[in-house]
Design a protein around this motif. Structure first.
Motif, PDB file in Angstrom:
ATOM      1  N   ASN A  10      26.756  55.253  15.560  1.00  0.00           N
ATOM      2  CA  ASN A  10      27.127  54.586  14.306  1.00  0.00           C
ATOM      3  C   ASN A  10      26.622  53.155  14.239  1.00  0.00           C
ATOM      4  O   ASN A  10      26.230  52.671  13.172  1.00  0.00           O
ATOM      5  CB  ASN A  10      28.646  54.590  14.142  1.00  0.00           C
ATOM      6  N   LEU A  11      26.675  52.462  15.369  1.00  0.00           N
ATOM      7  CA  LEU A  11      26.322  51.039  15.368  1.00  0.00           C
ATOM      8  C   LEU A  11      24.812  50.789  15.391  1.00  0.00           C
ATOM      9  O   LEU A  11      24.341  49.780  14.860  1.00  0.00           O
ATOM     10  CB  LEU A  11      26.965  50.346  16.575  1.00  0.00           C
ATOM     11  N   ALA A  12      24.066  51.683  16.007  1.00  0.00           N
ATOM     12  CA  ALA A  12      22.635  51.425  16.228  1.00  0.00           C
ATOM     13  C   ALA A  12      21.865  51.049  14.957  1.00  0.00           C
ATOM     14  O   ALA A  12      21.038  50.136  14.982  1.00  0.00           O
ATOM     15  CB  ALA A  12      21.986  52.627  16.909  1.00  0.00           C
ATOM     16  N   PRO A  13      22.106  51.705  13.810  1.00  0.00           N
ATOM     17  CA  PRO A  13      21.360  51.310  12.612  1.00  0.00           C
ATOM     18  C   PRO A  13      21.801  49.967  12.023  1.00  0.00           C
ATOM     19  O   PRO A  13      21.148  49.457  11.105  1.00  0.00           O
ATOM     20  CB  PRO A  13      21.670  52.444  11.611  1.00  0.00           C
ATOM     21  N   LYS A  14      22.880  49.390  12.552  1.00  0.00           N
ATOM     22  CA  LYS A  14      23.473  48.205  11.932  1.00  0.00           C
ATOM     23  C   LYS A  14      23.315  46.930  12.758  1.00  0.00           C
ATOM     24  O   LYS A  14      23.625  45.843  12.264  1.00  0.00           O
ATOM     25  CB  LYS A  14      24.972  48.440  11.688  1.00  0.00           C
ATOM     26  N   VAL A  15      22.877  47.057  14.028  1.00  0.00           N
ATOM     27  CA  VAL A  15      22.778  45.884  14.899  1.00  0.00           C
ATOM     28  C   VAL A  15      21.396  45.840  15.541  1.00  0.00           C
ATOM     29  O   VAL A  15      20.615  46.793  15.470  1.00  0.00           O
ATOM     30  CB  VAL A  15      23.877  45.899  15.987  1.00  0.00           C
ATOM     31  N   ARG A  16      21.124  44.712  16.211  1.00  0.00           N
ATOM     32  CA  ARG A  16      19.805  44.548  16.828  1.00  0.00           C
ATOM     33  C   ARG A  16      19.610  45.515  17.997  1.00  0.00           C
ATOM     34  O   ARG A  16      18.554  46.143  18.136  1.00  0.00           O
ATOM     35  CB  ARG A  16      19.628  43.108  17.318  1.00  0.00           C
ATOM     36  N   SER A  17      20.630  45.632  18.868  1.00  0.00           N
ATOM     37  CA  SER A  17      20.482  46.534  20.001  1.00  0.00           C
ATOM     38  C   SER A  17      21.839  47.027  20.472  1.00  0.00           C
ATOM     39  O   SER A  17      22.870  46.372  20.262  1.00  0.00           O
ATOM     40  CB  SER A  17      19.756  45.837  21.162  1.00  0.00           C
ATOM     41  N   VAL A  18      21.822  48.193  21.104  1.00  0.00           N
ATOM     42  CA  VAL A  18      23.017  48.775  21.716  1.00  0.00           C
ATOM     43  C   VAL A  18      22.660  49.184  23.139  1.00  0.00           C
ATOM     44  O   VAL A  18      21.639  49.863  23.360  1.00  0.00           O
ATOM     45  CB  VAL A  18      23.512  50.012  20.940  1.00  0.00           C
ATOM     46  N   THR A  19      23.479  48.771  24.085  1.00  0.00           N
ATOM     47  CA  THR A  19      23.330  49.205  25.469  1.00  0.00           C
ATOM     48  C   THR A  19      24.588  49.967  25.862  1.00  0.00           C
ATOM     49  O   THR A  19      25.697  49.431  25.771  1.00  0.00           O
ATOM     50  CB  THR A  19      23.149  48.009  26.428  1.00  0.00           C
ATOM     51  N   PRO A  46      14.871  53.369  19.023  1.00  0.00           N
ATOM     52  CA  PRO A  46      14.170  52.349  19.810  1.00  0.00           C
ATOM     53  C   PRO A  46      15.054  51.178  20.250  1.00  0.00           C
ATOM     54  O   PRO A  46      14.699  50.465  21.195  1.00  0.00           O
ATOM     55  CB  PRO A  46      13.053  51.874  18.863  1.00  0.00           C
ATOM     56  N   ASN A  47      16.185  50.962  19.578  1.00  0.00           N
ATOM     57  CA  ASN A  47      17.021  49.810  19.922  1.00  0.00           C
ATOM     58  C   ASN A  47      18.246  50.201  20.747  1.00  0.00           C
ATOM     59  O   ASN A  47      19.190  49.425  20.867  1.00  0.00           O
ATOM     60  CB  ASN A  47      17.468  49.066  18.653  1.00  0.00           C
ATOM     61  N   VAL A  48      18.224  51.418  21.312  1.00  0.00           N
ATOM     62  CA  VAL A  48      19.343  51.880  22.137  1.00  0.00           C
ATOM     63  C   VAL A  48      18.866  52.099  23.566  1.00  0.00           C
ATOM     64  O   VAL A  48      17.822  52.723  23.803  1.00  0.00           O
ATOM     65  CB  VAL A  48      19.942  53.195  21.591  1.00  0.00           C
TER      66      VAL A  48
END
Length: 367
Positions: free
Chosen positions: A21-30, A164-166
């Motif tokens: 859910n968060l990945a499309p809304k923030v710069r990166s998720v780890t 790409p940002n996860v």
């Protein structure tokens, strides 16, 4: 999109879906997991997309479960299209047999406008021809589904790995939090600190241990559950059935799950012979033909037990930057879509899908 990095502790369905859910809304998720993602209670559960006895739960649990039940088919379609891995949301309906509180169940259904109805037991025997004898009453909810939770986890992981940002880091145990004053700015691991603008604790039964490093007592504890699995013909069991606290769940390919035990044994998740025999006895009572079927699986998992089964969703008071999404007890798979959307709404400062108040950690933590 917010220009921030989010760190998520825990790779069960709650952590995975929060990341999704968060990945499309923030710069990166780890996302960090102490083992392999989705291998604890998310893998071990039955996957009924309903609390076992929904009328016995608080309105807080009901609100999350109703939202999730309505959302699950769309989620499965989206994940299947993205990854080619079908989570198999299988709408079979559910029969409850010989309920002690049938009147309460029907009153709840009328009040909540849920399609739960009393049915003649002869109709149940006509519909479920393998059902054992001796049952006299039944209620039925036709639209209840089950999700094949190992495939849901696999599909969520594949979807995240394509983003790409996860970043998913498995076998990465979190030992504590990085802080700047009271603000939580990351987590400590054996491989070094992992920093983020926000940290989400979604570590299931292990969440309380981590939060205790901040001097906070989270009332979430491991509750062991054991299940067994039979392999039958694909059309052997057409509906889920539940009696005396034990259930049978059919998968599309003929696998039938029987569960489950409730044991307070700490973090021990060793399958036991005692539980195996108890589950077999329940299986044969529900479906006598299973006496001749082979048990092809027997396992145990640890549920994140919490008071009244109400999860903790929201910011941790006094520790800005730290958020909770944990404590779902027996209903993690049921409540995951709504819980993760609510957490996302709150973290992003958006209007929450439902009233956030019952789940707020404020006033529910000790320390």
């Amino acid at each position: 999109m917010l220009n921030q990095n989010v760190v998520i502790i825990g790779g069960g369905v709650i952590g995975l879906l929060t990341a999704f859910n968060l990945a499309p809304k923030v710069r990166s998720v780890t996302l960090l997991d102490r083992s392999l993602v989705g291998q604890e209670s998310s893998w071990a559960g039955g996957g009924i997309v309903s609390p076992l006895y929904p009328w016995r739960y608080s309105p807080a649990v009901t609100a999350l479960s109703h939202w999730s039940q309505d959302f699950y088919p769309r989620l499965a379609e989206r994940l299947s299209a993205m990854t080619g891995i079908d989570p198999e949301v299988h709408k079979t309906g559910l029969y409850w047999l010989d309920l002690d509180d049938e009147a309460k169940a029907l009153e709840w259904a009328a009040r909540m406008q849920r399609p739960l109805t009393s049915v003649d037991i002869s109709a149940v025997y006509d519909a479920v021809t393998v059902l054992g004898g001796g049952y006299s009453r039944a209620v039925h909810m036709a639209d209840v589904a089950n999700v094949r939770n190992p495939r849901l986890v696999k599909s969520l992981k594949a979807a995240l790995m394509a983003m790409p940002n996860v970043v998913i880091r498995e076998h990465c145990q979190v030992s504590g939090f990085v802080r700047d004053g009271n603000r939580v700015t990351g987590v400590r691991t054996e491989e070094g600190d992992v920093l983020g603008d926000n940290v989400v604790l979604a570590a299931g039964a292990w969440s309380g241990d981590l939060l205790s490093s901040l001097g906070l007592a989270l009332p979430v504890e491991p509750v062991k559950g054991q299940m067994i699995l039979y392999k039958c013909a694909a059309d052997f069991l057409p509906s889920m059935i539940l009696a005396k606290g034990r259930y049978a769940i059919p998968r599309r390919d003929g696998h039938v799950l029987i569960g489950s035990t409730l044991e307070h044994e700490g973090y021990d998740k060793t399958p036991t012979e005692t539980a195996l025999e108890s589950l077999k006895a329940s299986a044969i009572e529900l479906i006598p033909a299973l006496a001749d079927a082979q048990v092809v699986g027997h396992w145990a998992g640890l549920r994140p037990g919490s008071p009244d089964g109400i999860p903790f969703i929201g910011p941790v008071p006094g520790h800005p930057g730290l958020w909770l999404n944990c404590g779902h007890y027996r209903n993690g798979l049921v409540l995951a879509p709504a819980s993760c959307q609510l957490l996302t709404d709150l973290l992003m400062g958006e209007t929450p899908i439902i009233d956030k108040t019952p789940y707020a950690p404020a006033g529910r933590l000790n320390g």
